[in-house]
Design a protein around this motif. Sequence first.
Motif, PDB file in Angstrom:
ATOM      1  N   GLU A 320       0.830  -1.215   0.000  1.00  0.00           N
ATOM      2  CA  GLU A 320       0.000   0.000   0.000  1.00  0.00           C
ATOM      3  C   GLU A 320       0.863   1.264   0.000  1.00  0.00           C
ATOM      4  OE1 GLU A 320      -3.289   0.169   2.694  1.00  0.00           O
ATOM      5  OE2 GLU A 320      -4.136  -1.713   1.966  1.00  0.00           O
ATOM      6  N   ASN A 321       1.926   1.230   0.768  1.00  0.00           N
ATOM      7  CA  ASN A 321       2.829   2.373   0.858  1.00  0.00           C
ATOM      8  C   ASN A 321       3.487   2.670  -0.495  1.00  0.00           C
ATOM      9  OD1 ASN A 321       4.166   4.414   2.198  1.00  0.00           O
ATOM     10  ND2 ASN A 321       5.885   3.122   2.761  1.00  0.00           N
ATOM     11  N   GLU A 322       4.045   1.622  -1.120  1.00  0.00           N
ATOM     12  CA  GLU A 322       4.743   1.784  -2.413  1.00  0.00           C
ATOM     13  C   GLU A 322       3.765   2.188  -3.522  1.00  0.00           C
ATOM     14  OE1 GLU A 322       7.894   1.628  -3.180  1.00  0.00           O
ATOM     15  OE2 GLU A 322       8.901   0.583  -1.547  1.00  0.00           O
ATOM     16  N   PHE A 323       2.594   1.547  -3.544  1.00  0.00           N
ATOM     17  CA  PHE A 323       1.628   1.826  -4.616  1.00  0.00           C
ATOM     18  C   PHE A 323       1.043   3.232  -4.445  1.00  0.00           C
ATOM     19  CE2 PHE A 323      -2.455   1.030  -6.960  1.00  0.00           C
ATOM     20  CZ  PHE A 323      -1.861   0.822  -8.203  1.00  0.00           C
ATOM     21  N   SER A 324       0.825   3.647  -3.190  1.00  0.00           N
ATOM     22  CA  SER A 324       0.361   5.023  -2.937  1.00  0.00           C
ATOM     23  C   SER A 324       1.361   6.035  -3.483  1.00  0.00           C
ATOM     24  CB  SER A 324       0.201   5.272  -1.425  1.00  0.00           C
ATOM     25  OG  SER A 324      -0.850   4.522  -0.924  1.00  0.00           O
ATOM     26  N   GLY A 325       2.645   5.736  -3.259  1.00  0.00           N
ATOM     27  CA  GLY A 325       3.707   6.622  -3.746  1.00  0.00           C
ATOM     28  C   GLY A 325       3.690   6.761  -5.255  1.00  0.00           C
ATOM     29  N   LEU A 326       3.294   5.695  -5.941  1.00  0.00           N
ATOM     30  CA  LEU A 326       3.234   5.734  -7.406  1.00  0.00           C
ATOM     31  C   LEU A 326       1.993   6.489  -7.894  1.00  0.00           C
ATOM     32  CD1 LEU A 326       4.234   4.843 -10.232  1.00  0.00           C
ATOM     33  CD2 LEU A 326       3.006   2.685  -9.888  1.00  0.00           C
ATOM     34  N   ILE A 327       0.827   6.152  -7.339  1.00  0.00           N
ATOM     35  CA  ILE A 327      -0.409   6.765  -7.882  1.00  0.00           C
ATOM     36  C   ILE A 327      -0.563   8.235  -7.482  1.00  0.00           C
ATOM     37  CG2 ILE A 327      -1.672   4.590  -8.156  1.00  0.00           C
ATOM     38  CD1 ILE A 327      -3.120   5.109  -5.562  1.00  0.00           C
TER      39      ILE A 327
END
Length: 364
Positions: A320-327
């Motif tokens: 969730e942390n990594e994907f949030s950073g991308l989106i």
Amino acid sequence: MKHKFIISGGGTGGHIYPAVAIANELKIRFPEAEFLFVGAKDRMEMEKVPQAGYKIKGLWISGLQRSLSLQNLAFPLKLVSSLQKSQKILKDFKPDIAIGTGGYASAPLLRMAALRGVPCLIQEQNSHAGITNKWLSNKVEKICVAYEGMEKFFPQEKIRLTGNPVRQDLLEISSKKEEAMAFFNLKKEKKTLLVLGGSLGARRINELIEKSLPFFEKNNLQVIWQCGKFYEETYKNKATETVQVHAFLNRMDLAYAASDFIISRAGALSVSELCLVGKPVVFIPSPNVAEDHQTKNAMAISEKNAALLLKESDLDSNFENEFSGLISSEEKQKTFSENIKKLAKPNATKDIVEEIEKLLKDRN
């Protein structure tokens, strides 16, 4: 002059698809040519190759199991049987050239072809060479590869960097966005996440997506979730207005065109396609494949700041942390898109066939 091509590759779609793509391109250039495929009995090439319109003969061969196994006891017998049958096939067919794309069956066939003086070319899809191609590398004239740095596996003077054959309908996806949105009945005001776990499905990715559905909802994402045929019954009840669940996707070009973000395994051909597609990607490699190929394929992209790589073991703590950073970062999305496109090799099939043509000319 009527050319004869013998082609071997199989065990998985990752070996079969390049073999068929090469044959199709050769057929365009040499309409009168004769083709014969050689595969492993009981493997998927025995069905897929005839579906593509080519003749195939099967060898009694399988790989060595990595664990102690009774199957390994039969391996020497299978190898001798396959070498003998390959010898007979070559004697009867009399090919001008032999082409291997990896998988068990290509080992005995290309070994015997080389012994008979038939020019041989192999194609390696992965960034970490497979056992069969490593074993054949000293016997063949040319080795077409998809990644840089392959001289650690193969003699440098034989290597040609061509890329992997990919579906040609992916070259024009930027013009298909509207058609794709209508095809999947998507909302224009929402961003779209495409999830790919392969035709059979990927258990760990499916578990992650199920757990993350509220997170995607919170971030205003709509989801095209290809869960694989093994998992359709388990997850089809998760479909909502913003979540589509598919066993498989028949129009991959439109799925790619519709997507803003992609979560995918890192099989060699998937990686090559995603370079061409040029969307921001999160790779979740399967840890259960030979020699951890998928992790190495994904690393070859992520090390160039062209995609995110998340290991299965880190998903619960990091996803969730990594994907949030991308989106949430348009700059990061733009960087990933630009960098992954630089790694694309859209003319791979033609370039491989050009290398085959050069071998034919050298022979004559």
